[in-house]
Motif scaffolding. Structure first.
Motif, PDB file in Angstrom:
ATOM      1  N   THR A   1       0.831  -1.208   0.000  1.00  0.00           N
ATOM      2  CA  THR A   1       0.000   0.000   0.000  1.00  0.00           C
ATOM      3  C   THR A   1       0.863   1.254   0.000  1.00  0.00           C
ATOM      4  O   THR A   1       0.568   2.237  -0.698  1.00  0.00           O
ATOM      5  N   GLU A   2       1.959   1.225   0.766  1.00  0.00           N
ATOM      6  CA  GLU A   2       2.866   2.376   0.809  1.00  0.00           C
ATOM      7  C   GLU A   2       3.555   2.605  -0.541  1.00  0.00           C
ATOM      8  O   GLU A   2       4.037   3.696  -0.813  1.00  0.00           O
ATOM      9  N   LYS A   3       3.589   1.577  -1.366  1.00  0.00           N
ATOM     10  CA  LYS A   3       4.184   1.709  -2.699  1.00  0.00           C
ATOM     11  C   LYS A   3       3.138   2.094  -3.745  1.00  0.00           C
ATOM     12  O   LYS A   3       3.406   2.059  -4.949  1.00  0.00           O
ATOM     13  N   GLY A   4       1.926   2.403  -3.280  1.00  0.00           N
ATOM     14  CA  GLY A   4       0.886   2.867  -4.177  1.00  0.00           C
ATOM     15  C   GLY A   4       0.108   1.783  -4.880  1.00  0.00           C
ATOM     16  O   GLY A   4      -0.574   2.039  -5.875  1.00  0.00           O
ATOM     17  N   ILE A   5       0.170   0.560  -4.371  1.00  0.00           N
ATOM     18  CA  ILE A   5      -0.536  -0.562  -4.985  1.00  0.00           C
ATOM     19  C   ILE A   5      -1.889  -0.725  -4.304  1.00  0.00           C
ATOM     20  O   ILE A   5      -1.979  -0.774  -3.077  1.00  0.00           O
ATOM     21  N   ASP A   6      -2.962  -0.821  -5.095  1.00  0.00           N
ATOM     22  CA  ASP A   6      -4.310  -0.854  -4.534  1.00  0.00           C
ATOM     23  C   ASP A   6      -4.708  -2.273  -4.119  1.00  0.00           C
ATOM     24  O   ASP A   6      -4.016  -3.246  -4.458  1.00  0.00           O
ATOM     25  N   PRO A   7      -5.825  -2.426  -3.375  1.00  0.00           N
ATOM     26  CA  PRO A   7      -6.230  -3.752  -2.868  1.00  0.00           C
ATOM     27  C   PRO A   7      -6.410  -4.809  -3.948  1.00  0.00           C
ATOM     28  O   PRO A   7      -6.047  -5.979  -3.746  1.00  0.00           O
ATOM     29  N   ALA A   8      -6.981  -4.432  -5.097  1.00  0.00           N
ATOM     30  CA  ALA A   8      -7.165  -5.410  -6.168  1.00  0.00           C
ATOM     31  C   ALA A   8      -5.820  -5.934  -6.664  1.00  0.00           C
ATOM     32  O   ALA A   8      -5.651  -7.140  -6.912  1.00  0.00           O
ATOM     33  N   GLN A   9      -4.832  -5.036  -6.799  1.00  0.00           N
ATOM     34  CA  GLN A   9      -3.497  -5.457  -7.230  1.00  0.00           C
ATOM     35  C   GLN A   9      -2.798  -6.285  -6.160  1.00  0.00           C
ATOM     36  O   GLN A   9      -2.049  -7.209  -6.470  1.00  0.00           O
ATOM     37  N   ILE A  10      -3.050  -5.977  -4.885  1.00  0.00           N
ATOM     38  CA  ILE A  10      -2.487  -6.776  -3.790  1.00  0.00           C
ATOM     39  C   ILE A  10      -2.997  -8.214  -3.885  1.00  0.00           C
ATOM     40  O   ILE A  10      -2.254  -9.179  -3.692  1.00  0.00           O
ATOM     41  N   GLY A  11      -4.294  -8.364  -4.188  1.00  0.00           N
ATOM     42  CA  GLY A  11      -4.859  -9.696  -4.357  1.00  0.00           C
ATOM     43  C   GLY A  11      -4.183 -10.454  -5.479  1.00  0.00           C
ATOM     44  O   GLY A  11      -3.891 -11.648  -5.352  1.00  0.00           O
ATOM     45  N   ILE A  12      -3.882  -9.766  -6.583  1.00  0.00           N
ATOM     46  CA  ILE A  12      -3.232 -10.407  -7.719  1.00  0.00           C
ATOM     47  C   ILE A  12      -1.795 -10.792  -7.370  1.00  0.00           C
ATOM     48  O   ILE A  12      -1.319 -11.876  -7.728  1.00  0.00           O
ATOM     49  N   ILE A  13      -1.088  -9.918  -6.647  1.00  0.00           N
ATOM     50  CA  ILE A  13       0.290 -10.227  -6.230  1.00  0.00           C
ATOM     51  C   ILE A  13       0.320 -11.457  -5.334  1.00  0.00           C
ATOM     52  O   ILE A  13       1.189 -12.327  -5.471  1.00  0.00           O
ATOM     53  N   ASN A  14      -0.640 -11.547  -4.413  1.00  0.00           N
ATOM     54  CA  ASN A  14      -0.718 -12.725  -3.541  1.00  0.00           C
ATOM     55  C   ASN A  14      -1.070 -13.984  -4.321  1.00  0.00           C
ATOM     56  O   ASN A  14      -0.617 -15.082  -3.991  1.00  0.00           O
ATOM     57  N   ALA A  15      -1.902 -13.824  -5.356  1.00  0.00           N
ATOM     58  CA  ALA A  15      -2.390 -14.983  -6.102  1.00  0.00           C
ATOM     59  C   ALA A  15      -1.403 -15.474  -7.155  1.00  0.00           C
ATOM     60  O   ALA A  15      -1.423 -16.660  -7.508  1.00  0.00           O
ATOM     61  N   ALA A  16      -0.551 -14.588  -7.675  1.00  0.00           N
ATOM     62  CA  ALA A  16       0.339 -14.941  -8.791  1.00  0.00           C
ATOM     63  C   ALA A  16       1.203 -16.172  -8.520  1.00  0.00           C
ATOM     64  O   ALA A  16       1.253 -17.098  -9.341  1.00  0.00           O
ATOM     65  N   PRO A  17       1.921 -16.254  -7.379  1.00  0.00           N
ATOM     66  CA  PRO A  17       2.743 -17.448  -7.149  1.00  0.00           C
ATOM     67  C   PRO A  17       1.922 -18.709  -6.971  1.00  0.00           C
ATOM     68  O   PRO A  17       2.364 -19.804  -7.350  1.00  0.00           O
ATOM     69  N   ILE A  18       0.737 -18.569  -6.421  1.00  0.00           N
ATOM     70  CA  ILE A  18      -0.118 -19.740  -6.234  1.00  0.00           C
ATOM     71  C   ILE A  18      -0.599 -20.242  -7.587  1.00  0.00           C
ATOM     72  O   ILE A  18      -0.655 -21.447  -7.843  1.00  0.00           O
ATOM     73  N   PHE A  19      -0.941 -19.299  -8.470  1.00  0.00           N
ATOM     74  CA  PHE A  19      -1.346 -19.666  -9.826  1.00  0.00           C
ATOM     75  C   PHE A  19      -0.208 -20.394 -10.543  1.00  0.00           C
ATOM     76  O   PHE A  19      -0.425 -21.402 -11.227  1.00  0.00           O
ATOM     77  N   ALA A  20       1.015 -19.905 -10.375  1.00  0.00           N
ATOM     78  CA  ALA A  20       2.172 -20.547 -11.003  1.00  0.00           C
ATOM     79  C   ALA A  20       2.380 -21.956 -10.463  1.00  0.00           C
ATOM     80  O   ALA A  20       2.757 -22.880 -11.203  1.00  0.00           O
ATOM     81  N   MET A  21       2.099 -22.144  -9.164  1.00  0.00           N
ATOM     82  CA  MET A  21       2.305 -23.450  -8.538  1.00  0.00           C
ATOM     83  C   MET A  21       1.333 -24.498  -9.039  1.00  0.00           C
ATOM     84  O   MET A  21       1.635 -25.702  -9.009  1.00  0.00           O
ATOM     85  N   ILE A  22       0.144 -24.071  -9.474  1.00  0.00           N
ATOM     86  CA  ILE A  22      -0.855 -25.036  -9.940  1.00  0.00           C
ATOM     87  C   ILE A  22      -0.285 -25.906 -11.048  1.00  0.00           C
ATOM     88  O   ILE A  22      -0.533 -27.116 -11.114  1.00  0.00           O
ATOM     89  N   ALA A  23       0.505 -25.283 -11.917  1.00  0.00           N
ATOM     90  CA  ALA A  23       1.041 -25.989 -13.080  1.00  0.00           C
ATOM     91  C   ALA A  23       2.167 -26.956 -12.727  1.00  0.00           C
ATOM     92  O   ALA A  23       2.370 -27.953 -13.431  1.00  0.00           O
ATOM     93  N   ILE A  24       2.897 -26.695 -11.643  1.00  0.00           N
ATOM     94  CA  ILE A  24       4.084 -27.512 -11.365  1.00  0.00           C
ATOM     95  C   ILE A  24       3.991 -28.327 -10.078  1.00  0.00           C
ATOM     96  O   ILE A  24       4.901 -29.101  -9.768  1.00  0.00           O
ATOM     97  N   ASN A  25       2.879 -28.190  -9.341  1.00  0.00           N
ATOM     98  CA  ASN A  25       2.782 -28.852  -8.044  1.00  0.00           C
ATOM     99  C   ASN A  25       2.973 -30.361  -8.131  1.00  0.00           C
ATOM    100  O   ASN A  25       3.798 -30.945  -7.418  1.00  0.00           O
ATOM    101  N   LEU A  26       2.187 -30.999  -9.002  1.00  0.00           N
ATOM    102  CA  LEU A  26       2.268 -32.454  -9.119  1.00  0.00           C
ATOM    103  C   LEU A  26       3.626 -32.894  -9.640  1.00  0.00           C
ATOM    104  O   LEU A  26       4.130 -33.959  -9.274  1.00  0.00           O
ATOM    105  N   VAL A  27       4.237 -32.062 -10.487  1.00  0.00           N
ATOM    106  CA  VAL A  27       5.560 -32.394 -11.018  1.00  0.00           C
ATOM    107  C   VAL A  27       6.584 -32.451  -9.885  1.00  0.00           C
ATOM    108  O   VAL A  27       7.381 -33.388  -9.801  1.00  0.00           O
ATOM    109  N   VAL A  28       6.532 -31.462  -8.996  1.00  0.00           N
ATOM    110  CA  VAL A  28       7.456 -31.442  -7.868  1.00  0.00           C
ATOM    111  C   VAL A  28       7.223 -32.646  -6.958  1.00  0.00           C
ATOM    112  O   VAL A  28       8.164 -33.309  -6.518  1.00  0.00           O
TER     113      VAL A  28
END
Length: 409
Positions: A39-66
């Motif tokens: 928030t101090e860097k000027g990022i709004d709540p919707a973008q915060i949600g996307i930042i939190n979700a991005a690594p989880i989205f990436a993990m969906i594709a490689i979870n079973l592989v790991v």
């Protein structure tokens, strides 16, 4: 006395517990810090949600592989060490990089290795505990203790130094986890590095999956999805709880205490793991967690005072503690050791799909309705309860107990 203590600390259980103490510290630092720092860097709540979700989205594709790689390796330890070291590198880049897109990239590279190894650690520690008659709860509880301690520290640091301390603290805990991964034991035991067939010296029930394709039973999948919905309901609190409390005027040290109350309650569930799993069916624990989740988030939506918030936070004992024990026990009961990490990763993959959707959704809901978005979280937990209840109707715990009698301890 000293030699006895040294021997205990050198045991596989103690070394795994020490590592667990650092495993979740990244979350302990980011829970109170990340939304405020962003928030101090000027990022709004919707973008915060996307930042939190991005690594989880990436993990969906490689979870079973790991998970598959970990199961095929001579020992699960290899993947855990590599992932721990990989997760310690990206935090340094947050010192010099700024802006919405760069932060998404770096945060994804930081979280993906950690999230990839988490189900492997749980599967490896649980199977090791079963094989060697260790109390898994007594091992796993150190992850929660480390989380509580770091949450309190992070709250105090936030109060004293502000969000500027976020990245240095994140670097410190990431390096600690990488260093302590190097002292982990061989989870499969023995120096021969042979992958045993599970269960050892015992007949396998025809309902126990020995291949991943055998997991697609309605009563099994419904339980995994129900637990995932409950986990998804936590994303409102994980992604935006600290921000909502901060905007409501709560100081940093109070936010730290509120975050610490939840996992402190969870510790009780971990200490009584063996007694709990002997007395209650795994799915009953998950069902209780879903019901408590609906109550917890509905209460949060009413925006109560600090003391009521603390009382509601104690329900974390059921919404996370009992649910974690239930789902870990449930998966281990119905899958062989040859697919242990992959099966655990399969559940995490389902959970992550729900998590991505809820994080992004709660980003918009929190921006529009503030604490009112907790009512949606309560609904998600209630839906999870319905799914687990349906699973219980399809496969009675009495039938489950009869099938597993003589196969598992």
């Amino acid at each position: 006395m000293g030699s006895t203590l040294a021997a205990r600390m050198a045991s596989p259980a103690a070394r795994t517990g020490v590592y667990y103490a650092t495993l979740f510290m990244t979350g302990a630092v980011s829970n109170p810090f990340l939304p405020i720092w962003l928030t101090e860097k000027g990022i709004d709540p919707a973008q915060i949600g996307i930042i939190n979700a991005a690594p989880i989205f990436a993990m969906i594709a490689i979870n079973l592989v790991v998970g598959r790689i970990a199961d095929r390796a001579s020992d699960w330890r290899t993947v855990i060490v590599v992932g721990s070291i990989a997760a310690a590198i990206p935090p340094f880049f947050l010192l010099v990089m700024d802006g919405y897109l760069p932060i998404i990239i770096i945060w994804t590279l930081l979280i993906v290795p950690f999230q990839a190894i988490a189900p492997v650690v749980d599967a490896a520690a649980y199977r090791m505990a079963r094989r060697n008659n260790y109390d898994f709860g007594a091992i796993r509880v150190w992850g929660t203790i480390g989380f509580v301690a770091m949450t309190l520290i992070a709250g105090l640091v936030l109060d004293w130094h502000g969000a500027v301390a976020f990245v240095p603290l994140l670097i410190a805990v990431s390096l600690a986890r990488a260093a302590l991964s190097l002292q982990l034991p061989l989870f499969r035991g023995g120096e021969e590095h042979v992958r045993p067939t599970y269960p050892i010296d015992a007949p396998i029930s025809p309902l126990v999956a020995v291949r991943m394709g055998e997991l697609w039973k309605p009563w099994f999948i419904l339980t995994l999805i129900g637990a995932s919905f409950l986990h998804g309901s936590h994303m409102m609190q994980m992604g935006f709880g600290a921000l909502i409390w901060s905007e409501a005027g709560l100081p940093g040290w109070v936010i730290g205490i509120l975050w610490a109350v939840a996992p402190t309650a969870e510790i009780l569930a971990m200490f009584y793991f063996e007694r709990i799993t002997r007395r209650f069916a795994a799915r009953h624990l998950i069902l209780l967690g879903c019901v408590c989740g609906a109550i917890r988030w509905w209460g949060f939506g009413l925006e109560p005072n600090m003391w009521v918030l603390m009382a509601l936070q104690t329900l974390h004992l059921a919404t996370v503690g009992l649910t974690f024990l239930g789902i870990t026990n449930f998966i281990a009961n119905w899958t062989s050791e040859d697919i242990a990490a992959e099966a655990q990763s399969f559940f995490v993959m389902i959970r992550q799909v729900v998590t991505v959707i809820t994080l992004v959704g709660f980003g918009y809901l929190a921006g529009a309705f503030g604490a009112g978005a907790y009512f949606v979280a309560a609904l998600l937990a209630a839906i999870g309860a319905v799914m687990v209840f349906a699973s219980l109707m399809l496969m009675s715990p009495k039938v489950e107990k009869a099938e597993l009698k003589g196969v598992f301890r």
